[in-house]
Design an enzyme around this catalytic site. Structure first.
Site, PDB file in Angstrom:
ATOM      1  N   GLN A 142      49.149  37.314  49.705  1.00  0.00           N
ATOM      2  CA  GLN A 142      47.750  36.955  49.500  1.00  0.00           C
ATOM      3  C   GLN A 142      47.668  35.585  48.839  1.00  0.00           C
ATOM      4  OE1 GLN A 142      45.002  37.687  45.988  1.00  0.00           O
ATOM      5  NE2 GLN A 142      44.939  39.659  47.009  1.00  0.00           N
ATOM      6  N   HIS A 144      45.168  32.331  47.000  1.00  0.00           N
ATOM      7  CA  HIS A 144      43.945  31.782  46.422  1.00  0.00           C
ATOM      8  C   HIS A 144      43.547  30.534  47.215  1.00  0.00           C
ATOM      9  CE1 HIS A 144      44.870  33.515  42.132  1.00  0.00           C
ATOM     10  NE2 HIS A 144      44.386  34.421  42.957  1.00  0.00           N
ATOM     11  N   GLU A 171      41.615  34.825  48.812  1.00  0.00           N
ATOM     12  CA  GLU A 171      40.685  35.090  47.713  1.00  0.00           C
ATOM     13  C   GLU A 171      40.144  33.763  47.194  1.00  0.00           C
ATOM     14  OE1 GLU A 171      40.557  37.480  43.429  1.00  0.00           O
ATOM     15  OE2 GLU A 171      42.475  36.809  44.246  1.00  0.00           O
ATOM     16  N   GLU A 222      38.759  43.238  44.876  1.00  0.00           N
ATOM     17  CA  GLU A 222      39.804  43.748  43.976  1.00  0.00           C
ATOM     18  C   GLU A 222      39.501  43.450  42.517  1.00  0.00           C
ATOM     19  OE1 GLU A 222      43.470  41.801  45.017  1.00  0.00           O
ATOM     20  OE2 GLU A 222      42.829  39.862  44.227  1.00  0.00           O
ATOM     21  N   GLN A 297      45.859  45.943  41.911  1.00  0.00           N
ATOM     22  CA  GLN A 297      46.426  44.630  41.624  1.00  0.00           C
ATOM     23  C   GLN A 297      46.877  44.660  40.170  1.00  0.00           C
ATOM     24  OE1 GLN A 297      44.977  40.036  42.044  1.00  0.00           O
ATOM     25  NE2 GLN A 297      43.610  41.360  40.882  1.00  0.00           N
ATOM     26  N   ASP A 336      50.520  36.310  40.036  1.00  0.00           N
ATOM     27  CA  ASP A 336      49.171  35.777  40.166  1.00  0.00           C
ATOM     28  C   ASP A 336      49.007  34.653  39.150  1.00  0.00           C
ATOM     29  OD1 ASP A 336      46.322  35.593  39.438  1.00  0.00           O
ATOM     30  OD2 ASP A 336      46.015  37.187  40.875  1.00  0.00           O
ATOM     31  N   SER A 363      49.708  38.545  44.388  1.00  0.00           N
ATOM     32  CA  SER A 363      48.292  38.905  44.426  1.00  0.00           C
ATOM     33  C   SER A 363      47.438  37.675  44.184  1.00  0.00           C
ATOM     34  CB  SER A 363      47.984  39.973  43.371  1.00  0.00           C
ATOM     35  OG  SER A 363      48.160  39.446  42.068  1.00  0.00           O
TER      36      SER A 363
END
Length: 739
Positions: A142, A144, A171, A222, A297, A336, A363
């Site tokens: 995933q 950003h 995201e 999430e 997450q 993350d 994440s």
């Protein structure tokens, strides 16, 4: 007192920018096994939980009540709780025990019991447990996608780039809340330019995020946060029941939904209740299961650096992910927030997860530059994309990413699609120059100065006009972007079907759902479980930096001079005591024209000849066709020279001085670090060869000093150049050459 130089040097290293804490259970600064963690226990009376982890039902807080009512499978609880901690830990690691059996038993474990079991797993065992217990067979990743200006064109271009790199979820978030509507639209359009089936989230205030989802602008969420202490929930103006209701609201609209938790959050809020980080996170994971969320997450997230500050903290972060998997939930495995300024520490934190594979290895990989990440710098950012791709290749594992090609065209299409849709609905009029700036920009600092008004204006109109994703699809169709329209419509239709609401669900690029149901992890030891297909492995291996022998041969050919070396005839022995032969390797002047330091071979020969002339000697150039060994070339050159002194030169630039009576490896002077050599170094070597020929004992020429990783940077090039040299080893006699 001022520390000594060695300590000052150590103090200057980036790891010392990190904060480290003395363990303190009273503050929650302990990763595992706080002395205040409860002893695991469970009492069931008449089908109801009467006591859990040392707390009677009448003293349950809101978290206990919710878990006791919805988070335990009482049909298996007695069996599971009766097993010893060690026996349960071994079941998690043992490949012969099916994953589903571990999930079945875990459903009956209380939070304290689960924390005790997971705490027994050592790092290698956590890696084995993750390999076996993750929900989905196929790993994913995933990203950003944000920027400081909320610039829609750059968001679209960066979303397309992230999708092209293989991220299956994107995201975004905002520095200005009102911009969320524009960000969600821009990232959705950009993702559809990059690939089909990419899920999109806009992480903002929960009510707005739900509204974005109901209008079709986001497809997963999430950011419903859970905490391991009741007071932390209260401070957030929430309860487990309100979070469960919101979870259901998302799912009822076809929005994939997982929750967020992670070590350190309660510590930062001042409400850890003296418990260990792993125990508090175990309560959160139990809550997530009880609420019916698809996954969690965790792995530190915003509190990752807090966990990383205490002994065993990085291990605890991975243990959180394994707890999620053992509960049968999707794991979005942290990596993350940046937990360290040390490249070594952050790599050590991620590597076991990359090797084991996770439903989402990161994440929130910052696919944009660190300064543009409005979540704060991620553990991995755009600066690290090549490193991450190489790590996949190094270990031969699939962490969800691939090398992207055609990025200029892709970014231009995404930016133009946003330009067209925004123009179609009158949201904002972007110029072609602004589109091209976004295409080329590595980050928002590369854009023309902007006050961010484009996002503010567009977002306000999107919300006020009541636009939906169906409208965006229509706008794309009307302006000639049928591919993006089709992909976004397919996502809307998939939300109506709802197959992606299963744990660990992603879409592949054919819009097939991969989830716990359709792609269950079947690892049961060597020879089982996920293995990249040959096509996928080729994709992993094909990093953009890889070069073949033919690539290097072509690069050398491009530097072939207009007047190359000329063959004069067979080389014979010299008689002049000032005669020094410069022996060159077989491919020199044929297929190799450029040394590893970037100098033309002819220029190197000129420097050697000039150095000889400076000291009163003359040089002859002789190519030896029977060997590429530098020692043998130098010795053969010395035996042909009238002075008995020879210079050996390989096409790649390594060089030495030899004497006719020495063994092949017993040279007089040697330049072994070809990439570091400059013209002056070769001139000095020529001069010293002349001095040896005159019977002098010169100060030896030495390799220039460098602290760069010469082997890592150049050895693949060496292999290619040696292969080219080997191809010209014909065994023919030496031939004299002329400049």
């Amino acid at each position: 007192m001022r520390p000594i130089g060695r300590v000052r040097f150590m103090d200057a290293q980036r790891v010392n920018l990190d904060g480290f804490a003395v363990p303190d259970p009273a503050l929650g600064l302990v990763a595992f096994r706080s002395p205040y963690d409860p002893e695991p226990s469970l009492t069931v009376v008449d089908g109801r939980v009467a006591e859990m982890d040392g707390v009677p039902a009448e003293r349950f807080d809101s978290i206990d009540r919710f878990i006791a009512a919805h988070g335990l499978d009482l049909a298996v609880a007695g069996e599971a709780m009766a097993l010893s901690d060690v026996d349960l830990a071994r079941l998690m690691v043992d490949p012969s025990v099916p994953r589903q059996e571990v999930v079945r038993l875990s459903a009956g474990l209380t939070p304290a019991k689960m924390a005790r079991v997971i705490a027994l797993l050592r790092p290698a065992e956590l890696t084995m447990a993750m390999t076996k217990l993750r929900v989905r067979r196929t790993p994913a990743n995933q990203a950003h996608v944000t920027n400081r200006l909320d610039d829609p064109l750059l968001l679209a271009a960066d979303a397309a780039t992230a999708a092209a790199f293989g991220f299956r979820e994107l995201e975004t978030t905002v520095p200005v809340l009102a911009d969320a509507w524009s960000n969600a639209v821009a990232v959705s359009i950009g993702s559809a330019s990059g690939a089909a089936g990419v899920l999109v989230q806009c992480s903002v205030e929960e009510a707005m995020e739900l509204e974005l989802g109901m209008r079709g602008f986001v497809s997963y969420a999430e950011t419903i946060s859970l905490y391991g202490t009741s007071q932390a929930f209260t401070d957030g103006d929430d309860t487990p029941w309100s979070k469960a209701f919101l979870t259901s609201a998302y799912a009822s609209r076809g929005i994939k939904m997982r929750v967020t938790s992670g070590a350190g959050a309660e510590v930062l809020m001042g409400e850890p209740e003296r418990r260990s980080m792993l125990y508090l996170e175990s309560r959160c994971v139990s809550l997530a299961k009880a609420m019916g969320a698809q996954g969690v997450q965790n792995g530190g997230i915003d509190g990752a650096s807090v966990a990383g500050a205490v002994p065993g903290g990085v291990r605890e972060l991975m243990a959180e992910n394994v707890m999620v998997m053992a509960r049968g939930l999707e794991s979005c495995s942290g990596n993350d927030a940046l937990m360290s300024e040390s490249d070594v520490r952050r790599t050590s934190r991620t590597l076991p997860i990359l090797l084991a594979g996770s439903d989402y290895v990161c994440s929130g990989f910052g696919s944009i530059q660190r300064y543009d990440n409005m979540f704060g710098p991620s553990q991995w950012n755009a600066e690290d994309v090549d490193d991450f791709l190489v790590m996949q290749r190094d270990w031969g594992v699939d962490a969800g990413l691939r090398t992207a090609s055609g990025l200029e065209q892709l970014r231009r299409r995404a930016a133009r699609a946003v330009q067209s849709v925004y123009g179609y609905f009158g949201l904002y009029a972007f110029t072609d120059a602004e589109v091209e700036a976004a295409v080329d920009a590595a980050g928002s600092k590369d854009l023309p100065s902007s006050d961010g008004s484009a996002a503010v204006e567009a977002a306000g109109k999107i919300r006020a006009m009541g636009l939906t994703m169906d409208d965006v699809v229509r706008g794309l169709l009307e302006t000639g972007f049928g591919m993006e329209a089709g992909r976004l419509r397919a996502m809307l239709e998939a939300r109506l079907v709802g197959d992606h609401l299963q744990p660990a669900a992603i879409f592949d690029e054919e819009m097939r759902v991969l989830s716990a149901v359709t792609d269950p992890n079947d690892y049961a030891g060597p020879g089982t479980g996920y293995e990249p297909t040959p096509a996928r492995q080729a994709e992993i291996d094909a990093i953009r930096q890889a070069r073949s022998v033919e690539d290097f041969r072509t690069a050398q050919l491009a530097r072939r001079p207009a007047t190359p070396l000329r063959v004069v005839g067979p080389a014979g022995p010299g008689t002049d005591p000032r005669d020094v032969v410069i022996g060159v390797s077989p491919a020199t002047g044929r297929d190799i024209w450029l040394t590893m330091s970037g100098q033309l071979v002819l220029d190197v020969l000129d420097e050697l000849l000039a150095g000889l002339a400076d000291e009163g000697c003359t040089g002859r150039i002789v190519r030896f066709n029977d060997t590429l060994d530098l020692g043998q070339i130098g010795l053969a050159a010395a035996r042909l020279s009238g002075s008995g002194i020879g210079i050996g030169l390989q096409g790649k630039g390594t060089a030495l001085i030899h004497r006719r009576d020495l063994a092949p490896l017993a040279n007089l002077e040697l330049y072994s670090v070809a990439p570091a050599l400059a013209p002056a170094d070769y001139r000095l070597l020529g001069a010293n060869a002349a001095r040896h020929a005159r019977g002098l004992t010169p100060a030896p020429a030495r390799n220039p000093y460098t602290d760069e990783a010469i082997e890592a940077r150049y050895h693949t090039q060496v292999v290619a150049l040696v292969a080219i040299e080997r191809g010209h080893c014909t065994g023919a006699g030496p031939e004299e050459l002329s400049r």
